[in-house]
Motif scaffolding. Structure first.
Motif, PDB file in Angstrom:
ATOM      1  N   ILE A  14       8.617  -0.645  -5.493  1.00 24.97           N
ATOM      2  CA  ILE A  14       7.644   0.058  -6.183  1.00 24.97           C
ATOM      3  C   ILE A  14       7.917   1.129  -6.972  1.00 24.97           C
ATOM      4  O   ILE A  14       7.221   1.491  -7.805  1.00 24.97           O
ATOM      5  N   LEU A  18       6.005   2.971 -10.491  1.00 28.70           N
ATOM      6  CA  LEU A  18       4.913   4.205 -10.111  1.00 28.70           C
ATOM      7  C   LEU A  18       5.611   5.277 -11.105  1.00 28.70           C
ATOM      8  O   LEU A  18       4.533   6.128 -11.436  1.00 28.70           O
ATOM      9  N   TYR A  78       1.654  -2.972  -4.402  1.00 26.91           N
ATOM     10  CA  TYR A  78       1.316  -2.580  -5.559  1.00 26.91           C
ATOM     11  C   TYR A  78       0.612  -3.713  -6.351  1.00 26.91           C
ATOM     12  O   TYR A  78       1.151  -4.849  -6.317  1.00 26.91           O
ATOM     13  N   VAL A 115      -2.195   1.158  -5.928  1.00 20.56           N
ATOM     14  CA  VAL A 115      -1.564   0.850  -4.624  1.00 20.56           C
ATOM     15  C   VAL A 115      -2.442   0.827  -3.461  1.00 20.56           C
ATOM     16  O   VAL A 115      -3.231   1.703  -3.231  1.00 20.56           O
TER      17      VAL A 115
END
Ligand SMILES: [Zn+2]
Length: 284
Positions: A14, A18, A78, A115
């Motif tokens: 992830i 992010l 996510y 998320v």
């Protein structure tokens, strides 16, 4: 329960999605799962996503951070318009509409991505921390098993301090962080050490062998992106492949990969423990 390799894998997967994104808000959907003042991170930009022990840490431009612990049944998913990925406890929520009835918190980002923290049993948590609180939280854990701080002399000294079973000691997050049950079983088998032997009965040579074995199985787990036996699969369909190379865990009655003897199951410290009675003798 997700182990170190599984959480490491979630962090690696992830992070690219992010980093650089601005957090708009954190939506609390169950008060038991969220802790701290989320205004500390709202409007801040994600600078880093990483794992420490079995925690996922999201750091922000103002140096505050969000900590997530999956515990038994946590999931981190996510999602943006094109992608859904993450990991944790496998349930239908992976592919169902989000938020689901198990969604306990939602991190909303400024580009409309989110998320989702899902947790059926409510043991896991999402916590916001200042840099000082983050340091305090991380100090609760010993160095990671794959950190250079876990030297052979450090590890041997820790084993020498305890008369408990060696398996209980390697699972103790205050001794080394990140070793879970599957990997402890396999490392003890690889090192040919009986799991119930008192930790202080190991020679320094055996201690070195065990440390190398622990690091080897954890690295293999990361390489293979986690085991699925307990609760981990990748949402995007790539199941972790460590289960293909598990040595002893869950293999009661099956032949030992070294000698062919039948793997036995006992309980050590209340946890299911698998070993080969030929390769891993209680007396040496
Ligand atoms: Zn054997």
């Amino acid at each position: 329960m997700p182990e170190l390799p599984e959480v490491e894998t979630i962090a690696r997967r992830i992070a690219p999605y992010l980093i650089g994104k601005k957090l708009l808000s954190v939506v609390t959907r169950h008060a038991k799962s969220v802790r701290g003042d989320f205004s500390l991170v709202e409007s801040a930009v994600v600078t880093n996503v990483f794992r420490r022990a079995k925690m996922l840490i999201i750091e922000f431009s103002n140096h505050n951070a969000i900590l997530i612990h999956l515990k038994m049944t946590g999931q981190i998913l996510y999602q943006d318009q094109a992608t859904r990925l993450g990991g944790g406890h496998p349930t239908a929520d992976w592919v169902a509409e989000l938020p689901s009835k198990h969604t306990r918190a939602i991190l909303e980002f400024s580009d409309n991505s989110n998320v989702f923290f899902n947790d059926m049993r409510l043991f896991g948590w999402v916590k916001v921390v200042t840099p000082k609180l983050l340091e305090q939280e991380l100090q609760k854990y010993a160095p990671d098993i794959i950190s250079p701080d876990v030297t052979p002399s450090y590890f041997f000294a820790e084993l020498q301090r305890s008369r408990q079973s060696v398996k209980i000691v390697v699972l103790d997050q205050r001794v080394v962080a990140g070793v879970g049950n599957i990997y402890a079983n396999d490392a003890l088998h690889l090192a040919k050490i009986h799991p119930a032997r008192p930790a202080d009965s190991l020679s320094s040579k055996e201690s070195n062998t065990l440390l190398a074995a622990l690091q080897q199985v954890i690295r293999l787990g990361i390489e293979r992106q986690g085991a699925t036996i307990h609760s981990f699969r990748h949402i995007d369909g790539f199941a972790g492949a460590y289960q293909d190379v598990v040595r002893t865990y869950g293999k009661e009655g099956e032949p030992c990969p070294n000698c062919g003897a039948s793997i036995e199951r006992i309980k050590v410290g209340g946890r299911g423990t698998f070993f080969c009675p030929e390769c891993q003798q209680i007396l040496t």
